[in-house]
Design a protein around this motif. Structure first.
Motif, mmCIF file in Angstrom:
data_model
loop_
_atom_site.group_PDB
_atom_site.id
_atom_site.type_symbol
_atom_site.label_atom_id
_atom_site.label_comp_id
_atom_site.label_asym_id
_atom_site.label_seq_id
_atom_site.Cartn_x
_atom_site.Cartn_y
_atom_site.Cartn_z
ATOM 1 N N MET A 205 0.838 -1.204 0.000
ATOM 2 C CA MET A 205 0.000 0.000 0.000
ATOM 3 C C MET A 205 0.871 1.252 0.000
ATOM 4 O O MET A 205 0.574 2.232 -0.699
ATOM 5 C CB MET A 205 -0.936 -0.003 1.210
ATOM 6 N N ARG A 206 1.947 1.218 0.778
ATOM 7 C CA ARG A 206 2.851 2.359 0.847
ATOM 8 C C ARG A 206 3.465 2.644 -0.533
ATOM 9 O O ARG A 206 3.616 3.798 -0.938
ATOM 10 C CB ARG A 206 3.940 2.082 1.887
ATOM 11 N N LYS A 207 3.793 1.588 -1.288
ATOM 12 C CA LYS A 207 4.354 1.758 -2.630
ATOM 13 C C LYS A 207 3.349 2.435 -3.554
ATOM 14 O O LYS A 207 3.703 3.310 -4.353
ATOM 15 C CB LYS A 207 4.769 0.404 -3.201
ATOM 16 N N LYS A 208 2.078 2.054 -3.440
ATOM 17 C CA LYS A 208 1.044 2.676 -4.271
ATOM 18 C C LYS A 208 0.879 4.156 -3.934
ATOM 19 O O LYS A 208 0.686 4.990 -4.815
ATOM 20 C CB LYS A 208 -0.288 1.942 -4.080
ATOM 21 N N VAL A 209 0.946 4.482 -2.632
ATOM 22 C CA VAL A 209 0.873 5.884 -2.213
ATOM 23 C C VAL A 209 2.038 6.670 -2.810
ATOM 24 O O VAL A 209 1.862 7.779 -3.335
ATOM 25 C CB VAL A 209 0.870 6.005 -0.672
ATOM 26 N N ASP A 210 3.236 6.102 -2.742
ATOM 27 C CA ASP A 210 4.424 6.749 -3.319
ATOM 28 C C ASP A 210 4.213 7.048 -4.799
ATOM 29 O O ASP A 210 4.516 8.142 -5.288
ATOM 30 C CB ASP A 210 5.658 5.859 -3.155
ATOM 31 N N GLU A 211 3.692 6.075 -5.518
ATOM 32 C CA GLU A 211 3.473 6.246 -6.958
ATOM 33 C C GLU A 211 2.504 7.387 -7.240
ATOM 34 O O GLU A 211 2.722 8.195 -8.152
ATOM 35 C CB GLU A 211 2.953 4.938 -7.558
ATOM 36 N N LEU A 212 1.433 7.470 -6.449
ATOM 37 C CA LEU A 212 0.444 8.546 -6.639
ATOM 38 C C LEU A 212 1.048 9.911 -6.338
ATOM 39 O O LEU A 212 0.816 10.881 -7.068
ATOM 40 C CB LEU A 212 -0.772 8.300 -5.745
ATOM 41 N N LEU A 213 1.841 10.000 -5.257
ATOM 42 C CA LEU A 213 2.432 11.289 -4.883
ATOM 43 C C LEU A 213 3.478 11.732 -5.904
ATOM 44 O O LEU A 213 3.509 12.909 -6.296
ATOM 45 C CB LEU A 213 3.061 11.188 -3.487
ATOM 46 N N PHE A 214 4.319 10.818 -6.354
ATOM 47 C CA PHE A 214 5.318 11.178 -7.370
ATOM 48 C C PHE A 214 4.648 11.586 -8.678
ATOM 49 O O PHE A 214 5.121 12.489 -9.370
ATOM 50 C CB PHE A 214 6.290 10.014 -7.603
ATOM 51 N N ALA A 215 3.534 10.932 -9.012
ATOM 52 C CA ALA A 215 2.800 11.301 -10.230
ATOM 53 C C ALA A 215 2.256 12.727 -10.123
ATOM 54 O O ALA A 215 2.328 13.509 -11.085
ATOM 55 C CB ALA A 215 1.661 10.314 -10.475
ATOM 56 N N GLU A 216 1.744 13.081 -8.944
ATOM 57 C CA GLU A 216 1.214 14.432 -8.731
ATOM 58 C C GLU A 216 2.331 15.464 -8.800
ATOM 59 O O GLU A 216 2.190 16.523 -9.432
ATOM 60 C CB GLU A 216 0.503 14.501 -7.380
ATOM 61 N N ILE A 217 3.470 15.173 -8.158
ATOM 62 C CA ILE A 217 4.617 16.096 -8.170
ATOM 63 C C ILE A 217 5.123 16.297 -9.594
ATOM 64 O O ILE A 217 5.377 17.434 -10.030
ATOM 65 C CB ILE A 217 5.743 15.562 -7.259
ATOM 66 N N ASN A 218 5.259 15.200 -10.339
ATOM 67 C CA ASN A 218 5.746 15.281 -11.719
ATOM 68 C C ASN A 218 4.792 16.085 -12.594
ATOM 69 O O ASN A 218 5.226 16.908 -13.418
ATOM 70 C CB ASN A 218 5.918 13.869 -12.292
#
Length: 459
Positions: A205-218
């Motif tokens: 779950m933590r990995k999925k959160v990371d992916e969403l946050l990095f996508a938003e930042i990018n």
């Protein structure tokens, strides 16, 4: 010079007591040595608890001189927040990051969140069904999570918003009871045995959160809009003294810190406030009387300044402070505290819970009495629900603003009944103190005001 004795109970037993029944652990030990006592709740290394105003003042005003506050002492939070979270940083790195994070939480900027808080509160409570029980803490968490998500991203709907909301809620289930909180306190339990195991599920779950946050930042970097005033934009626009911005990894960890620490604690405080107001009819009547005295179309800052509402919120934060301890400090050298000699590299924490329950400061400390905050002004070393010094909670202003506005909105809008027949007890939720069971209540229907009062969703 006096020397503190080490506890006779083994470090493992003390840690188990601290994890599973922290209130009993603190209240038992304070009887042995009232103002300061040694513990081994962090394992073989001792952690001294201080709970007198004089001790708090010595500890917090000697910050960075005889004492320092290493982020490494919060290692147990690394899996949740990441290693570059401001909570885990030391020295100059901590000062830099804290300075970069401060602008969105400046007191004046709180006005921008007034409409947001009131609208979200109305939307969340509109889902309550008359005659149907609900868990107060769950509803409060729905409000606070929506507030922090929307304040951080200024996004109100969409697949990324919905997925992040669901994942954050699921991740927090890791800390929703003393048993599940053990995953943080005992690293031996942090084993990835696959998606079916508690730690394996958490990591995925933590990995999925990371992916969403990095996508938003990018996405923000690719389509930069300097006119946006949400927290993420302000964080991305911030520059340190060398003109450098935060890296993507720093942004990710600080976003996680805001998302976790920025709503869990506030939801707990709001749930406690609802509980006490509806458990004590005289408190409810005084609060309703004050709220109904508001002028028509009162703005959020007028609500925020109401004296009895403020006293109710302060008393809720006093009797069960969400954070039991201040951020621990460590002695730089041999030093003295309250007449006791402390050796170098010893951890010392202000015990907020025990401080708030001192008979000499708060007569009948187990009783909920908002009037005590109207009768006298407590010093920053007598009442400190948000900590103090270099590690004071960055989101303190937003948390207080949100707590008052949401509580006022709910109490004016709805007639609620407390369904708990016995006093609700507090227990561990991660590193915080939370109502066990979440507080069961029922919405009876829309409240009929004794006079026409409206809290507009405007700033």
């Amino acid at each position: 010079m006096k020397t503190l004795n080490s506890p006779k109970t083994s470090p493992l037993i003390q840690r188990l007591q601290w994890v599973f029944n922290p209130l009993e652990y603190m209240e038992t030990n304070v009887k042995i040595n009232r103002d300061i006592f040694n513990t081994q709740v962090t394992g073989s290394v001792g952690l001294i608890f201080v709970n007198s105003p004089e001790g708090m003042q010595e500890l917090l005003t000697r910050d960075t001189k005889e004492f320092y506050a290493p982020g490494s002492i919060n290692e147990i939070l690394k899996p949740l927040l990441g290693e570059q979270s401001v909570i885990l940083l030391d020295g100059d790195r901590h000062k830099r990051q804290r300075k970069l994070l401060m602008p969105p939480f400046h007191g004046e900027r709180m006005r921008n969140y007034g409409e947001l808080i009131l609208n979200i509160t109305q939307q969340a409570t509109a889902k309550l069904k008359p005659g149907k029980p609900f868990i107060a803490r769950n509803t409060m968490q729905e409000i606070t999570l929506a507030v922090i998500l929307q304040a951080v991203f200024w996004v109100f709907e969409g697949s990324r918003y919905d997925e992040l909301k669901q994942l954050i809620t699921s991740l927090l289930a890791v800390t929703d009871s003393p048993i599940s909180s053990s995953l943080l306190f005992f690293t031996s339990l942090q084993k990835d045995w696959g998606a079916w195991s508690p730690w394996g599920r958490f990591l995925r779950m933590r990995k999925k959160v990371d992916e969403l946050l990095f996508a938003e930042i990018n996405e923000r970097r690719q389509n930069w809009d300097e006119t946006r005033t949400d927290i993420l934009n302000l964080m991305m626009a911030a520059r340190d003294e060398d003109g450098q911005p935060m890296t993507d990894e720093e942004l990710r960890d600080e976003l996680l810190t805001l998302l976790f620490a920025g709503h869990e604690t506030t939801a707990t405080a709001m749930a406690w406030a609802l509980y006490w107001v509806h458990r004590q009819p005289e408190v409810y009547q005084k609060l309703i009387q004050e709220l109904e005295s508001l002028p028509k179309n009162a703005d959020p800052m007028t609500i925020f300044r109401l004296p009895y509402l403020t006293a109710v919120c302060n008393e809720a934060l006093r009797i069960y402070p969400v954070a039991m301890l201040t951020f621990p400090r460590v002695t730089k050298e041999q030093t003295e505290l309250l007449g006791y000699q402390l050796e170098p590299n010893v951890g010392v924490a202000g015990c907020i819970y025990l401080l708030h329950h001192r008979e000499d400061l708060y007569p009948e400390p187990k009783q909920f009495k908002p009037e005590r905050f109207l009768e006298r002004k407590f010093s920053p070393y007598e009442f400190l629900p948000f900590g103090s010094g270099a590690r004071q909670c960055i989101g303190m202003a937003l948390a207080q603003f949100e707590m008052k506005l949401a509580l006022a909105q709910i109490i004016l809008d709805y007639d609620l009944t407390l369904l708990e027949k016995r006093p609700v007890k507090a227990g561990r939720r991660g590193v915080t103190l939370s109502p066990l069971g979440g507080i069961k209540m029922m919405m009876n229907g829309k409240r009929t005001p004794s006079k026409s009062v409206a809290i507009p969703a405007t700033v």
